[in-house]
Design an enzyme around this catalytic site. Sequence first.
Site, short mmCIF file in Angstrom:
data_model
loop_
_atom_site.label_atom_id
_atom_site.label_comp_id
_atom_site.label_asym_id
_atom_site.label_seq_id
_atom_site.Cartn_x
_atom_site.Cartn_y
_atom_site.Cartn_z
N ASN A 193 -10.23 -0.70 -0.82
CA ASN A 193 -8.79 -0.52 -0.62
C ASN A 193 -8.05 -1.06 -1.84
O ASN A 193 -8.09 -2.26 -2.09
CB ASN A 193 -8.41 -1.28 0.67
N HIS B 173 -3.73 6.87 2.09
CA HIS B 173 -4.08 5.55 1.60
C HIS B 173 -5.48 5.20 2.10
O HIS B 173 -5.81 5.41 3.28
CB HIS B 173 -3.06 4.52 2.10
N CYS C 224 0.82 -1.22 0.00
CA CYS C 224 0.00 0.00 0.00
C CYS C 224 0.85 1.27 0.00
O CYS C 224 0.33 2.36 -0.24
CB CYS C 224 -0.94 -0.01 1.20
N1 ACO Z 1 -19.10 -9.82 7.40
C1 ACO Z 1 -19.69 -10.16 8.56
N2 ACO Z 1 -18.99 -10.56 9.64
C2 ACO Z 1 -17.67 -10.61 9.54
C3 ACO Z 1 -16.97 -10.24 8.36
C4 ACO Z 1 -17.76 -9.85 7.25
N3 ACO Z 1 -17.21 -9.48 6.08
N4 ACO Z 1 -15.66 -10.39 8.56
C5 ACO Z 1 -15.49 -10.81 9.83
N5 ACO Z 1 -16.69 -10.95 10.41
C6 ACO Z 1 -16.99 -11.36 11.77
C7 ACO Z 1 -15.89 -12.21 12.37
O1 ACO Z 1 -16.06 -13.57 12.01
C8 ACO Z 1 -16.09 -11.97 13.84
O2 ACO Z 1 -17.15 -12.76 14.28
P1 ACO Z 1 -17.09 -13.46 15.74
O3 ACO Z 1 -17.03 -12.31 16.72
O4 ACO Z 1 -18.38 -14.21 15.78
O5 ACO Z 1 -15.86 -14.29 15.73
C9 ACO Z 1 -16.54 -10.52 13.90
O6 ACO Z 1 -17.05 -10.19 12.59
C10 ACO Z 1 -15.45 -9.55 14.29
O7 ACO Z 1 -14.31 -9.85 13.49
P2 ACO Z 1 -13.00 -9.02 13.64
O8 ACO Z 1 -11.98 -9.48 12.64
O9 ACO Z 1 -12.61 -8.97 15.08
O10 ACO Z 1 -13.52 -7.61 13.17
P3 ACO Z 1 -12.98 -6.18 13.55
O11 ACO Z 1 -14.02 -5.50 14.35
O12 ACO Z 1 -11.57 -6.20 14.02
O13 ACO Z 1 -12.99 -5.49 12.12
C11 ACO Z 1 -11.49 -4.86 10.36
C12 ACO Z 1 -12.19 -6.01 11.06
C13 ACO Z 1 -12.54 -3.93 9.77
C14 ACO Z 1 -10.61 -5.41 9.25
C15 ACO Z 1 -10.64 -4.12 11.44
O14 ACO Z 1 -9.78 -4.99 12.09
C16 ACO Z 1 -9.86 -3.00 10.89
O15 ACO Z 1 -10.37 -1.94 10.67
N6 ACO Z 1 -8.56 -3.23 10.65
C17 ACO Z 1 -7.70 -2.26 10.05
C18 ACO Z 1 -6.93 -2.92 9.00
C19 ACO Z 1 -7.44 -2.65 7.64
O16 ACO Z 1 -8.26 -1.83 7.36
N7 ACO Z 1 -6.81 -3.35 6.73
C20 ACO Z 1 -7.03 -3.11 5.36
C21 ACO Z 1 -5.89 -3.60 4.59
S1 ACO Z 1 -4.36 -3.16 5.23
C22 ACO Z 1 -3.90 -1.73 4.66
O17 ACO Z 1 -4.29 -1.32 3.60
C23 ACO Z 1 -2.92 -0.92 5.42
#
Ligand code: ACO
Length: 320
Positions: free
Chosen positions: A277, A247, A111
């Site tokens: 993204n 980004h 990225c």
């Molecule tokens: N739809 C529905 N439910 C989902 C999905 C989906 N697409 N994906 C995961 N879940 C569920 C999981 O299974 C989990 O369920 P559980 O609690 O029953 O086990 C629940 O949602 C929570 O999952 P988490 O992975 O803990 O979700 P989180 O709240 O951390 O959000 C996210 C995930 C949005 C990716 C978050 O971690 C985040 O914002 N991370 C930042 C990193 C990022 O944006 N990366 C992008 C690429 S990297 C970059 O470009 C720098």
Amino acid sequence: MRTRIIGTGSCLPETVVTNDDLSKIMDTSDEWISSRTGIRERRLVKDETTASMSIEAARRALEDAKVSAQDIDLIIVGTITGDYVTPSTACEVQAAIGADKAVAFDVNAACSGFMFALHTADAYFKAGIYKTALVLGAETLSKIMDWNDRSTCVLFGDGAGAAVLRAEETGILAYDQGSDGAKGMVLACKNRLNNNPLVQNPKDLQYTYMDGQEVYKFAVTTVPASINKVLNEAGLSVEDIDYFALHQANIRIIQSVAKRLKVSEDKFPISLDHCGNISAGSVPILLDEINKKGMLKPGMKIVLSGFGAGLTWGSAVIEW
Ligand code: ACO
């Protein structure tokens, strides 16, 4: 002598895939995706490829800059999803646009790929080696996603962005970049496995793995620090900046960076709502969008910042 962006271009695939479309093929919802990420839809390739989108973005940037392909000395593409292991996407762009005199190569910084390409071109300019360059960020991330892993595949999209650079009196005022390979495995995609007469591995495909929470923590601490560093170096404060073009990973990351910098979110233009993204493509596509909307005027100060796998990050403050 500074490195000035004199034209921009971008190219997205034709096909729009909304969150509702995804909810028909996997267990997800528009509510889950948009509330956590800000993403509402993304474009995914059908016939387009990283090279074909890069070529179109490059042509549009050259047209915007009113520069001939013959005048380009250097082409650098930030990408992790080229059509070939070799030749590079940059060499494919060179051939297609007829930039016969250019040196062309890719950089792999995920990225941060466009930012690393920009800084590399700037270093060549400062050394007096080249004067005109084409830098791109381009990805077909959909081909390295596991479409059974809803926690990653819903986040990403495909597309390419380009900028034409020229050595001029103004442009990049300060630059910061960094890497933290020790944390590389929080966002990773394995390449082909060893395969020779001594080692036979199953021919399984490799997909992207992400520890979302670790990436979030990295982004919200590193990006404000990197932006403050370039502002200090340029002798500017956040109030002097017209736009922060970050980004486009996730709206929550952008909101947190805005809060930590004590800057209104209005200064952070967004494309992730309709692009998702696009890794290295994010920053140049966003820059092209705000440029084509007429939001950028000569003399404006803009911060660009990329961050992601590696881990890597790069920020620049530029005078438009
Ligand atoms: N739809 C529905 N439910 C989902 C999905 C989906 N697409 N994906 C995961 N879940 C569920 C999981 O299974 C989990 O369920 P559980 O609690 O029953 O086990 C629940 O949602 C929570 O999952 P988490 O992975 O803990 O979700 P989180 O709240 O951390 O959000 C996210 C995930 C949005 C990716 C978050 O971690 C985040 O914002 N991370 C930042 C990193 C990022 O944006 N990366 C992008 C690429 S990297 C970059 O470009 C720098």
